[in-house]
Motif scaffolding. Structure first.
Motif, PDB file in Angstrom:
ATOM      1  N   SER A  46       1.245   7.741  -1.567  1.00 46.88           N
ATOM      2  CA  SER A  46      -0.168   7.541  -1.903  1.00 46.88           C
ATOM      3  C   SER A  46      -0.538   6.064  -1.827  1.00 46.88           C
ATOM      4  N   LEU A  47       0.392   5.183  -2.215  1.00 43.60           N
ATOM      5  CA  LEU A  47       0.127   3.743  -2.114  1.00 43.60           C
ATOM      6  C   LEU A  47       0.118   3.301  -0.653  1.00 43.60           C
ATOM      7  N   SER A  48       1.015   3.878   0.157  1.00 45.72           N
ATOM      8  CA  SER A  48       1.039   3.575   1.588  1.00 45.72           C
ATOM      9  C   SER A  48      -0.269   4.016   2.249  1.00 45.72           C
ATOM     10  N   PHE A  49      -0.824   5.121   1.775  1.00 41.96           N
ATOM     11  CA  PHE A  49      -2.121   5.602   2.259  1.00 41.96           C
ATOM     12  C   PHE A  49      -3.191   4.538   2.029  1.00 41.96           C
ATOM     13  N   LEU A  50      -3.116   3.854   0.886  1.00 42.43           N
ATOM     14  CA  LEU A  50      -4.062   2.785   0.582  1.00 42.43           C
ATOM     15  C   LEU A  50      -3.790   1.531   1.402  1.00 42.43           C
ATOM     16  N   VAL A  51      -2.519   1.118   1.414  1.00 37.01           N
ATOM     17  CA  VAL A  51      -2.160  -0.143   2.068  1.00 37.01           C
ATOM     18  C   VAL A  51      -2.321  -0.046   3.580  1.00 37.01           C
ATOM     19  N   GLY A  52      -1.693   0.965   4.177  1.00 35.60           N
ATOM     20  CA  GLY A  52      -1.730   1.096   5.625  1.00 35.60           C
ATOM     21  C   GLY A  52      -3.029   1.659   6.149  1.00 35.60           C
ATOM     22  N   GLY A  53      -3.644   2.555   5.382  1.00 35.18           N
ATOM     23  CA  GLY A  53      -4.865   3.198   5.853  1.00 35.18           C
ATOM     24  C   GLY A  53      -6.127   2.420   5.546  1.00 35.18           C
ATOM     25  N   ALA A  54      -6.242   1.937   4.303  1.00 39.92           N
ATOM     26  CA  ALA A  54      -7.474   1.268   3.890  1.00 39.92           C
ATOM     27  C   ALA A  54      -7.318  -0.238   3.743  1.00 39.92           C
ATOM     28  N   GLY A  55      -6.097  -0.741   3.853  1.00 39.69           N
ATOM     29  CA  GLY A  55      -5.881  -2.175   3.695  1.00 39.69           C
ATOM     30  C   GLY A  55      -6.052  -2.641   2.265  1.00 39.69           C
ATOM     31  N   LEU A  56      -5.825  -1.744   1.283  1.00 38.03           N
ATOM     32  CA  LEU A  56      -5.973  -2.066  -0.131  1.00 38.03           C
ATOM     33  C   LEU A  56      -4.591  -2.187  -0.774  1.00 38.03           C
ATOM     34  N   VAL A  57      -4.180  -3.403  -1.060  1.00 39.42           N
ATOM     35  CA  VAL A  57      -2.861  -3.654  -1.647  1.00 39.42           C
ATOM     36  C   VAL A  57      -3.008  -3.676  -3.162  1.00 39.42           C
ATOM     37  N   GLN A 241       5.834  -4.229 -13.327  1.00 40.48           N
ATOM     38  CA  GLN A 241       7.107  -4.182 -12.596  1.00 40.48           C
ATOM     39  C   GLN A 241       7.246  -2.875 -11.822  1.00 40.48           C
ATOM     40  N   ARG A 242       6.826  -1.766 -12.425  1.00 36.14           N
ATOM     41  CA  ARG A 242       6.871  -0.474 -11.727  1.00 36.14           C
ATOM     42  C   ARG A 242       5.916  -0.474 -10.543  1.00 36.14           C
ATOM     43  N   SER A 243       4.745  -1.071 -10.735  1.00 31.53           N
ATOM     44  CA  SER A 243       3.800  -1.174  -9.618  1.00 31.53           C
ATOM     45  C   SER A 243       4.396  -2.009  -8.492  1.00 31.53           C
ATOM     46  N   GLY A 244       5.090  -3.093  -8.870  1.00 28.19           N
ATOM     47  CA  GLY A 244       5.739  -3.935  -7.872  1.00 28.19           C
ATOM     48  C   GLY A 244       6.822  -3.183  -7.121  1.00 28.19           C
ATOM     49  N   GLU A 245       7.570  -2.342  -7.838  1.00 30.03           N
ATOM     50  CA  GLU A 245       8.606  -1.538  -7.185  1.00 30.03           C
ATOM     51  C   GLU A 245       7.995  -0.575  -6.179  1.00 30.03           C
ATOM     52  N   LEU A 246       6.899   0.072  -6.558  1.00 29.56           N
ATOM     53  CA  LEU A 246       6.236   1.006  -5.638  1.00 29.56           C
ATOM     54  C   LEU A 246       5.741   0.276  -4.391  1.00 29.56           C
ATOM     55  N   LEU A 247       5.166  -0.911  -4.592  1.00 27.25           N
ATOM     56  CA  LEU A 247       4.684  -1.681  -3.453  1.00 27.25           C
ATOM     57  C   LEU A 247       5.846  -2.106  -2.569  1.00 27.25           C
ATOM     58  N   PHE A 248       6.962  -2.475  -3.194  1.00 25.53           N
ATOM     59  CA  PHE A 248       8.105  -2.880  -2.379  1.00 25.53           C
ATOM     60  C   PHE A 248       8.682  -1.699  -1.601  1.00 25.53           C
ATOM     61  N   MET A 249       8.657  -0.501  -2.196  1.00 24.84           N
ATOM     62  CA  MET A 249       9.125   0.681  -1.472  1.00 24.84           C
ATOM     63  C   MET A 249       8.336   0.861  -0.178  1.00 24.84           C
ATOM     64  N   VAL A 250       7.018   0.629  -0.267  1.00 26.44           N
ATOM     65  CA  VAL A 250       6.168   0.751   0.911  1.00 26.44           C
ATOM     66  C   VAL A 250       6.537  -0.304   1.945  1.00 26.44           C
TER      67      VAL A 250
END
Length: 315
Positions: A46-57, A241-250
């Motif tokens: 879902s975060l990748s959908f935001l980052v890659g699709g909408a450019g929202l980090v 920190q959890r949010s950072g982990e999710l972003l790093f997974m992406v």
């Protein structure tokens, strides 16, 4: 055939997760670990959908996970444990939080968007920490997993494994379908050049906000599963920190496609688990490996085969 060829990495990984319990990975501990990886992969997709699709980090995406998890807690405290009730509430709670905060955050972009999502995430974290009725900083232990049609079927590790796999597959397919649709094409146009998209008659704000709410809803579903997987919920689920982990997974998996989030989440969780059993100060090694991955895997794990192919051709 085009779909199968393009999405082969994701389909192979999902198939491998489906076969895992029958090819030597059916032990309780391993299934629990894989369930955790798949749940985090849902949030990462879902975060990748935001980052890659909408450019929202976003650096506050764990709040969506936390809202879904705390919905389970609050209803459990009121002895409401039917998944048919709890799951929709978890999804709506996270989507509602995304709608309210996104209405403000989406008006910004770039670093400002990152910082405002971080701020909203921390507000959710401190709010959860102050909920003394639900354990506060100490967290809340669930009596048992949610019921399905009056049964405790989710307590069966194998059943729960396939529930998580089904939810991950559905989340991935939904995000992929959205990105391949007209909605997704507008999102990518807005990401590339908002002014040009607006000149063509597509207002960026409602499209971005809709994408943010959809990502929040998927995060809420992941939170529901995460609470049931651990049977324990704490404010740490919402920390930055959890949010950072999710972003790093992406980033680790690669933002060029949703399958990168699947690879990144699985690789992150398995590497973290292996290192934690090797050395007491494993986080030092883990941090170095993550830095090396960012430096030498620009396309993430998803781009590794192509990168190896280029090296071999040069050789």
């Amino acid at each position: 055939m085009g779909f199968l060829r393009k999405e082969a990495p994701a389909l192979l990984l999902l198939a491998a997760l489906g076969l895992a319990p029958f090819v030597g990975f059916g032990e309780g501990y391993i299934l629990t670990l894989l369930a955790r990886a798949m749940i985090l992969a849902m949030a990462a997709v879902s975060l990748s959908f935001l980052v890659g699709g909408a450019g929202l980090v976003s650096l506050g995406h764990a709040a969506m996970l936390g809202f879904g998890a705390y919905a389970v807690v609050i209803l459990d405290d009121r002895q409401i444990v039917d998944a048919a009730v709890v799951l929709p509430v978890a999804i709506l709670a996270a989507a509602g939080f995304a709608l309210v905060t996104g209405a403000v955050a989406i008006r910004t972009s770039g670093v400002h968007f990152i910082m405002i999502t971080l701020a909203f995430g921390q507000m959710a974290f401190f709010t959860a920490s102050s909920l003394s009725g639900y354990g506060g900083d100490d967290g809340y232990t669930l009596y048992a997993r949610s019921e399905v049609a009056g049964t405790r079927i989710l307590s069966d590790r194998l059943v729960f494994h396939f529930v998580c796999l089904g939810a991950l597959t559905a989340s991935w397919l939904l995000c992929r379908m959205l990105l391949a649709s007209r909605f997704g094409r507008v999102l990518r146009a807005v990401r590339g050049n908002p002014m040009r998209a607006q000149a063509l008659g597509f207002a960026p704000y409602p499209y971005r906000l809709t994408a943010y709410v959809i990502a929040g809803a998927i995060g809420g579903a992941a939170g529901f599963l995460f609470a049931n997987a651990t049977e324990f919920v704490a404010p740490a689920y919402i920390s930055w920190q959890r949010s950072g982990e999710l972003l790093f997974m992406v980033i680790l998996g690669g933002i060029s496609g949703l399958h990168g989030a699947l690879l990144g989440a699985l690789g992150f969780v398995l590497l973290e688990e292996w290192l934690s059993h090797q050395w007491e100060h494993w986080r030092l090694v883990f941090g170095v490996l993550l830095i090396l991955a960012v430096l030498f895997l620009p396309g993430g794990l998803a781009g590794l085969p192509a990168q190896i192919g280029r090296v071999l051709r040069r050789g």
